[in-house]
Design an enzyme around this catalytic site. Sequence first.
Site, PDB file in Angstrom:
ATOM      1  CB  SER A  57      28.225  74.694 -54.777  1.00  0.00           C
ATOM      2  OG  SER A  57      29.456  75.167 -55.241  1.00  0.00           O
ATOM      3  CB  SER A 115      29.177  70.857 -59.960  1.00  0.00           C
ATOM      4  OG  SER A 115      30.299  70.945 -59.092  1.00  0.00           O
ATOM      5  CE  LYS A 116      23.714  65.255 -56.119  1.00  0.00           C
ATOM      6  NZ  LYS A 116      22.957  64.273 -56.931  1.00  0.00           N
ATOM      7  NE  ARG A 117      32.925  64.687 -56.025  1.00  0.00           N
ATOM      8  CZ  ARG A 117      32.822  64.220 -54.774  1.00  0.00           C
ATOM      9  NH1 ARG A 117      31.714  64.344 -54.095  1.00  0.00           N
ATOM     10  NH2 ARG A 117      33.850  63.615 -54.204  1.00  0.00           N
TER      11      ARG A 117
END
Length: 490
Positions: free
Chosen positions: A258, A254-256
Amino acid sequence: MRVRMAPSPTGPLHIGTARTSLYNFLAARHAGGTYVLRVEDTDTARSTVEFERDIIDNLHWLGISWDEGPQVAGGDDIGPHAPYRQSLRLELYASETERLLAAGAAYRCWCTPEELEAVRREQEARREPPRYNQRCLGLPDAERDAFVAEGRRPAIRFHVEPEVVRFDDLVRGEVEFDNSLLGDFVIVRNDGAPLYHFVVVVDDQAMEITHVIRGEDHLSNTPKHIALIRALGYVEPRFGHIPLILNADRSKMSKRKSQVSISAYREEGYLPEAFVNFLAFLGWSPGTEEELFTLDELAQRFEVEKVHKGGAIFDRDRLDHLNGVYIRALSDEQLALRLRSWVPDAVGDEDLVRMVPLVRERLVRLGDVGALIGFAWEPDEVVASWYAPELLHPRNGGPEVARQALERARALLTDVDDADFSAEVLEQLCRAAADEAGVKAGDFFTPIRVAVTGRTVSPPLFASLEMIGRQRSIARIDEALAKLVVEAVS
RNA sequence: GCCCCCAUCGUCUAGAGGCCUAGGACGCCACCCUUUCAAGGUGGAGAUCACCGGUUCGAAUCCGGUUGGGGGCACCA
């Protein structure tokens, strides 16, 4: 074999989407099949052309191409099933909705979000699975008329038959679900917008997709799709659910946690061929110990059946290593070309080619080139600003040894003939000077290195001197000498 | 909570009953090369194949269970 990639332009091209695209592409290429790109932009509130552009551009950057679908963001669709953007296929969804309604397989639902939420909470309190209570299934006309009079607009729900659904997944084998655990789900919103589970099924049929290869996160959605396929009288495609790409903590990438957008990796200077090679091995291997493959070679070997079941963590170290391998395999000219956009325009093409041998073995990402050899094009004062005077001191010796080395180097650089201003001769002369001064070569070179490159770590010193030339070399030594004086005073 | 999926060195992986005292690669450590850093070379540490049972002459490989992890349960995709 007809496969498709169905990205949603609600964000930039994501690593996971890129790998799913790659696997579909490889499967199609391997089988000599057709690869379709379909843009799933039914969520009009979140979809944008910019994201569509990012997705298409970066897919192309990776070397992935498709036989049908939009080739350029905002451009015309190519292929017998055009259009390939769902926002342009609304009539089809509307007529298929009518068919479902007429057959009694779908019905209008007048419930408000608040009512649905209340039911959900109640079910949760009773520890029941949260699913629609079918309140509007077979709703009496009187009640319906009352909702209409109220000004409510209905959504359309698909009625799920309580049956066991089985399918033979390309990578997981036999999978079984009990659809009686599923609620009747919405296929068309009350504002008329058709939803994902519905349109994906309609379009896969319309576009004659034979193999649906997608992320494991869709495995639990498959029974819904199969129910829809059966109700619509469609041909069931084969399904293959590939494992997820994971964050370091093994959760879905996830963007959160990685960096997930392909463009970010592209901007750092990863080579597409390295990136694709890396991506391919996140969940698949040819079954041998080879690990360097071009896209064509991957297509030759790739088989969906050999895709792994378990998820794979995205490992930067490995990507970096692979990128270095690909960089080192490039010729001077090829690497210079790749480096072009990371180096100021003021640096001529020929100069850039001359710089390549100094950086090739040290380059992890193309974007690192400035940090490695920026001294070659930065002004002397800027280079001097990169270091504190004490960095000029060699490991064995203080400012005095530094000053001595710099002065001797200065004299030597001044005296040498133009014809002899080469890495080989300069090294010879400096070694002799170090000997004469009774200083170890390494210690003699350190102050010169820092003066000329601004760093204690640099490409080979004498090639660097040759690169920047006599004048600038001497000017930088003078800057360094001045810094030593300032240091001594303060 | 319910359903589904998964499980080999820290990581990516080889392995489809005997070839496995489990192989390769990344990362890590040491040494060599060396003007720094890399690159390259050599060697090393690192996995009782999650656990427990079973099947079999023989299991990392087959079966069952346990544990752990993940994913899905939207008028998002």
